[in-house]
Design a protein around this motif. Structure first.
Motif, mmCIF file in Angstrom:
data_model
loop_
_atom_site.group_PDB
_atom_site.id
_atom_site.type_symbol
_atom_site.label_atom_id
_atom_site.label_comp_id
_atom_site.label_asym_id
_atom_site.label_seq_id
_atom_site.Cartn_x
_atom_site.Cartn_y
_atom_site.Cartn_z
ATOM 1 N N TYR A 1 2.565 -18.542 7.082
ATOM 2 C CA TYR A 1 3.533 -17.614 6.401
ATOM 3 C C TYR A 1 4.794 -18.217 6.915
ATOM 4 C CZ TYR A 1 5.994 -13.765 3.783
ATOM 5 O OH TYR A 1 6.622 -13.025 3.102
ATOM 6 N N LEU B 1 5.025 -6.775 10.628
ATOM 7 C CA LEU B 1 3.557 -6.541 10.885
ATOM 8 C C LEU B 1 3.242 -6.459 12.295
ATOM 9 C CD1 LEU B 1 2.281 -9.505 8.713
ATOM 10 C CD2 LEU B 1 2.928 -6.988 7.914
ATOM 11 N N GLN C 1 -3.307 -9.992 7.938
ATOM 12 C CA GLN C 1 -2.026 -9.408 7.332
ATOM 13 C C GLN C 1 -1.277 -10.065 6.231
ATOM 14 O OE1 GLN C 1 -0.145 -6.504 9.867
ATOM 15 N NE2 GLN C 1 -2.122 -6.841 11.335
ATOM 16 N N LYS D 1 -2.640 -11.288 2.961
ATOM 17 C CA LYS D 1 -2.652 -10.019 2.344
ATOM 18 C C LYS D 1 -1.200 -10.130 1.630
ATOM 19 C CE LYS D 1 -5.806 -6.681 3.875
ATOM 20 N NZ LYS D 1 -6.085 -5.681 4.748
ATOM 21 N N LYS D 2 -0.216 -9.982 2.484
ATOM 22 C CA LYS D 2 1.512 -10.062 2.245
ATOM 23 C C LYS D 2 1.737 -11.301 1.093
ATOM 24 C CE LYS D 2 5.764 -9.595 4.036
ATOM 25 N NZ LYS D 2 5.943 -8.534 3.041
ATOM 26 N N LYS E 1 0.289 -10.553 -2.093
ATOM 27 C CA LYS E 1 1.313 -9.424 -2.897
ATOM 28 C C LYS E 1 2.479 -10.397 -3.524
ATOM 29 C CE LYS E 1 0.144 -5.158 -0.572
ATOM 30 N NZ LYS E 1 0.477 -4.639 0.695
#
Length: 101
Positions: free
Chosen positions: A33, A67, A90, A93-94, A97
């Motif tokens: 990310y 997070l 996490q 998942k972010k 979205k």
């Protein structure tokens, strides 16, 4: 692509080797990310008779929210690895979205 990693040790002094290990693992999350602003890592030794008395608490600062992953293990290295794995999930998942919008 250089997020800031702040490592704080509580109740003990972390050696350079441990701090380098933490920084390397946490900055590796940028591959998953790219909008991570920074992170705070708290390493604590719990005053307990348990063998699993090393607590690792990693907070990633991401625009919009933070997070957090927290693990208690026998070694800080193990706690960092487990926390980083949790944060990878996490972040995945972010990302889903964000992409799904």
């Amino acid at each position: 692509m250089n997020m800031k990693v702040i490592v704080q040790s509580v109740n003990f002094n972390a050696d350079k080797k441990l701090i380098d290990f933490v920084e390397k693992k946490v900055t590796g999350l940028e591959k998953f990310y790219d909008k991570i602003v920074g992170s705070e890592v708290f390493l604590k030794v719990q005053q307990t008779s348990e063998k699993e008395n090393k607590e690792v608490d990693i907070k990633l600062n991401i625009p919009g929210n933070d997070l957090v992953a927290k693990k208690q293990c026998k070694t800080f290295e193990e706690g960092v690895m487990l926390s980083v794995d949790s944060l990878k999930r996490q972040l995945a998942k972010k990302k889903e979205k964000v992409v799904g919008k």
